[in-house]
Motif scaffolding. Structure first.
Motif, PDB file in Angstrom:
ATOM      1  N   PHE A 128      24.112 -73.479  68.179  1.00  0.00           N
ATOM      2  CA  PHE A 128      24.053 -74.543  69.471  1.00  0.00           C
ATOM      3  C   PHE A 128      23.352 -75.712  68.646  1.00  0.00           C
ATOM      4  O   PHE A 128      22.524 -76.305  69.479  1.00  0.00           O
ATOM      5  N   CYS A 129      24.166 -75.916  67.504  1.00  0.00           N
ATOM      6  CA  CYS A 129      23.308 -77.223  66.667  1.00  0.00           C
ATOM      7  C   CYS A 129      24.591 -78.016  66.432  1.00  0.00           C
ATOM      8  O   CYS A 129      25.687 -77.708  65.823  1.00  0.00           O
ATOM      9  N   ASP A 130      24.394 -79.476  66.879  1.00  0.00           N
ATOM     10  CA  ASP A 130      25.434 -80.146  66.312  1.00  0.00           C
ATOM     11  C   ASP A 130      25.227 -81.359  65.394  1.00  0.00           C
ATOM     12  O   ASP A 130      26.077 -82.247  65.014  1.00  0.00           O
ATOM     13  N   ASP A 131      24.207 -81.125  64.720  1.00  0.00           N
ATOM     14  CA  ASP A 131      23.993 -82.316  63.491  1.00  0.00           C
ATOM     15  C   ASP A 131      24.127 -81.177  62.291  1.00  0.00           C
ATOM     16  O   ASP A 131      23.481 -80.194  61.857  1.00  0.00           O
ATOM     17  N   ILE A 132      25.097 -81.717  61.552  1.00  0.00           N
ATOM     18  CA  ILE A 132      25.507 -81.161  60.250  1.00  0.00           C
ATOM     19  C   ILE A 132      24.841 -81.765  59.186  1.00  0.00           C
ATOM     20  O   ILE A 132      24.654 -80.917  58.018  1.00  0.00           O
ATOM     21  N   VAL A 133      24.614 -82.999  59.006  1.00  0.00           N
ATOM     22  CA  VAL A 133      24.221 -83.633  57.761  1.00  0.00           C
ATOM     23  C   VAL A 133      22.731 -83.858  57.814  1.00  0.00           C
ATOM     24  O   VAL A 133      22.258 -84.450  56.967  1.00  0.00           O
ATOM     25  N   GLY A 134      22.034 -83.774  58.903  1.00  0.00           N
ATOM     26  CA  GLY A 134      20.808 -84.443  58.991  1.00  0.00           C
ATOM     27  C   GLY A 134      20.647 -85.985  59.492  1.00  0.00           C
ATOM     28  O   GLY A 134      20.184 -86.646  58.572  1.00  0.00           O
TER      29      GLY A 134
ATOM     30  N   GLY B 108      33.204 -76.026  68.481  1.00  0.00           N
ATOM     31  CA  GLY B 108      32.929 -74.847  69.113  1.00  0.00           C
ATOM     32  C   GLY B 108      31.303 -74.769  69.958  1.00  0.00           C
ATOM     33  O   GLY B 108      31.334 -74.354  70.866  1.00  0.00           O
ATOM     34  N   VAL B 109      30.542 -75.705  69.584  1.00  0.00           N
ATOM     35  CA  VAL B 109      29.484 -76.101  70.476  1.00  0.00           C
ATOM     36  C   VAL B 109      29.732 -76.335  71.961  1.00  0.00           C
ATOM     37  O   VAL B 109      29.312 -75.904  72.731  1.00  0.00           O
TER      38      VAL B 109
END
Ligand code: FAD
Ligand code: SF4
Ligand code: SF4
Length: 446
Positions: free
Chosen positions: A285-291, A360-361
């Motif tokens: 449930f996380c959509d920030d891949i790069v920060g 996916g999210v």
């Protein structure tokens, strides 16, 4: 409990299994403490009714500002939905070979922290280092360049920030914080509610993140090399092997008798990042891949043009003018190799993560919405490709597999038999292979 009791989002985060164990809530509420659980993850323990401020700190609560709102300070910069705002996109590595070898990729994270130190922009770094206690790694505060150097390398291991935030509150200084994207979000939310932390944390650096693992990951790899969990002294998840490409790194464990055991990661079961052994549910449930919120983000440069150099190369997303200048000066002084890279190349290098964490999210959120259960609200991304029923089946399968690995490894420990776990991984990987075949056929003939 009084009649007026209202359950905080943080309690819903924990009871729904969405907690990443960051310790943000315990940093602002003395009624919460962090406990290391049997499955090898941190969880908050509530000893009193929680203060509503925790909901403005927890990265999975629906009450605080989301990523786009928190990154307002970078407004006006070029922006990509996948990378967030940025000033400059680079690939590179430290020219000092021994420093580069002592890091995970190109050593960019450690290099910029040292530069910020040297120039007096900071006098302390909050990052993840080895410990001498039962947890192998912890968030610690480095107060000199040599201490910063000792903190290099990626730790696929659970960590939490409540202790170090307590240190920041009690010790004046100019801090830089290093963390995976959700931890940087916690720090940004903390800065919004606490002016002391806001004044002291001057820079944030993010490391790209596929997902976080429980402590069982390192234990499972070590056990396959003959070192049982209670015999582990030291772990290195990113041992560089000069004869292999950068993405084929090794795993090293030192046992209690000081014997070193090393294996290329590809020979060990459960190493397949896409399958997600020991992945935390929060990471689904996380959509920030790069920060996206950090002043600078560092990833592994595993593009074809960089992979062949086993010493490692970073992908670097710069969002802060001081950091941009320091890198450019480093390039001119021949201390840091720096070259341009496109947004598309950075996205390509993290393709699998974007599928799992954007398409996916979206699917998982829709599933929760239908079931009317509480879930952490996510940003809406437009233009995502359609997901087939087989994609959804694949995501469900992998979520089930990740969840099972936590339970199965506990059983392996109870029975003192690693094959309980390795046999499960073999069966799980076979299932995934069959599914992949179906997906391949479906995509060819649809
Ligand atoms: C859980 C996890 C998942 C990752 N997934 C991906 C991915 O999918 N794709 C990708 O490109 N890169 C990923 N990375 C980042 C990558 O492995 C490198 O850390 C990054 O490229 C920086 O390399 P470097 O050589 O510049 O870092 P180094 O110079 O070696 O420094 C690393 C810095 O990160 C800190 N650190 C190490 N572990 C942690 C941790 N668990 N939490 C917070 N800080 C930590 C260290 O203390 C150190 O300051 C992941 C890292 C972690 C911890
Ligand atoms: S994710 Fe972090 S802040 Fe939220 S409940 Fe878990 S430990 Fe607390
Ligand atoms: S995948 Fe997201 S939630 Fe999971 S550890 Fe990484 S940044 Fe945090």
């Amino acid at each position: 409990m009084s009649d007026s009791y209202i359950q905080t989002d943080v309690e819903k985060v924990v009871s729904g299994g969405f907690c990443v164990g960051c310790g943000g809530c315990a940093s602002v509420d003395s009624g919460i403490s962090m406990q290391f659980e049997e499955t090898g993850v941190y969880r908050p323990i509530f000893s009193a009714i929680t203060d509503a401020v925790v909901d403005h700190v927890c990265p999975f609560s629906n009450k605080g500002p989301h990523e786009n709102e928190l990154s307002h300070r970078h407004a006006g910069l070029p922006y990509e939905a996948e990378l967030g705002p940025y000033i400059s996109l680079k690939a590179g590595y430290q020219k000092d070979v021994s420093a580069r070898m002592a890091s995970s990729s190109g050593g960019g994270a450690t290099w910029i922290l040292k530069k910020l130190f040297e120039r007096g922009y900071i006098d302390r770094v909050i990052h993840v280092k080895e410990t001498n206690d039962s947890a192998q790694f912890k968030y610690s505060v480095s107060e000199s360049i040599s201490e910063v150097e000792k903190g290099a390398k990626t730790r696929y291991y659970p960590i939490e920030i409540s202790e170090v935030i307590n240190f920041v509150l009690n010790n004046d200084g100019k801090y830089a914080f290093v963390g995976v994207p959700c931890f940087v979000k916690t720090i940004k939310r903390l800065c919004n509610v606490n002016e002391v932390i806001n004044a002291r944390i001057k820079f944030t650096a993010a490391i790209f993140c596929g997902h976080l693992k429980s402590a069982a990951f390192g234990e499972s790899l070590a056990w396959q090399l003959g070192v049982k969990p209670d015999q582990i002294k030291k772990l290195d998840f990113r041992y560089k092997i000069s004869t292999l490409p950068a993405n084929d790194y090794g795993f090293e464990v030192v046992d209690q008798d000081n014997q070193t055991h090393i294996s290329p990661m590809y020979k060990l079961l459960g190493k397949d990042w896409g399958m997600g052994a020991f992945r935390l549910k929060s990471c689904d449930f996380c959509d920030d891949i790069v920060g996206e919120l950090a002043d600078v983000s560092f990833g592994d440069g595993w593009l074809d043009k960089y992979k062949k150099d086993s010493k490692g190369t970073n992908l670097i997303i710069i969002r802060n003018e001081i950091i941009k200048e320091l890198f450019e000066e480093g390039a001119v002084a021949n201390e840091f190799h720096l070259e341009d890279v496109s947004a598309a190349e950075i996205v390509q290098s993290q393709n699998a993560s974007y599928r799992h964490r954007r398409n996916g999210v979206e699917y998982r959120v829709q599933t929760y919405e239908k079931s009317e259960k509480w879930y952490p609200k996510k940003r809406k991304f437009y233009g995502l490709s359609n997901s087939s029923f087989l994609d959804k089946l694949n995501w469900n399968y992998r979520s089930w597999y990740s969840k099972k690995t936590h339970e199965v490894f506990l059983k392996a420990k109870e029975k003192n038999d690693i094959t309980v776990y390795t046999d499960f991984v073999k069966r799980g990987s076979f299932g995934a292979k069959i599914l992949r075949k179906f997906i391949g056929l479906y995509n060819r003939f649809k």
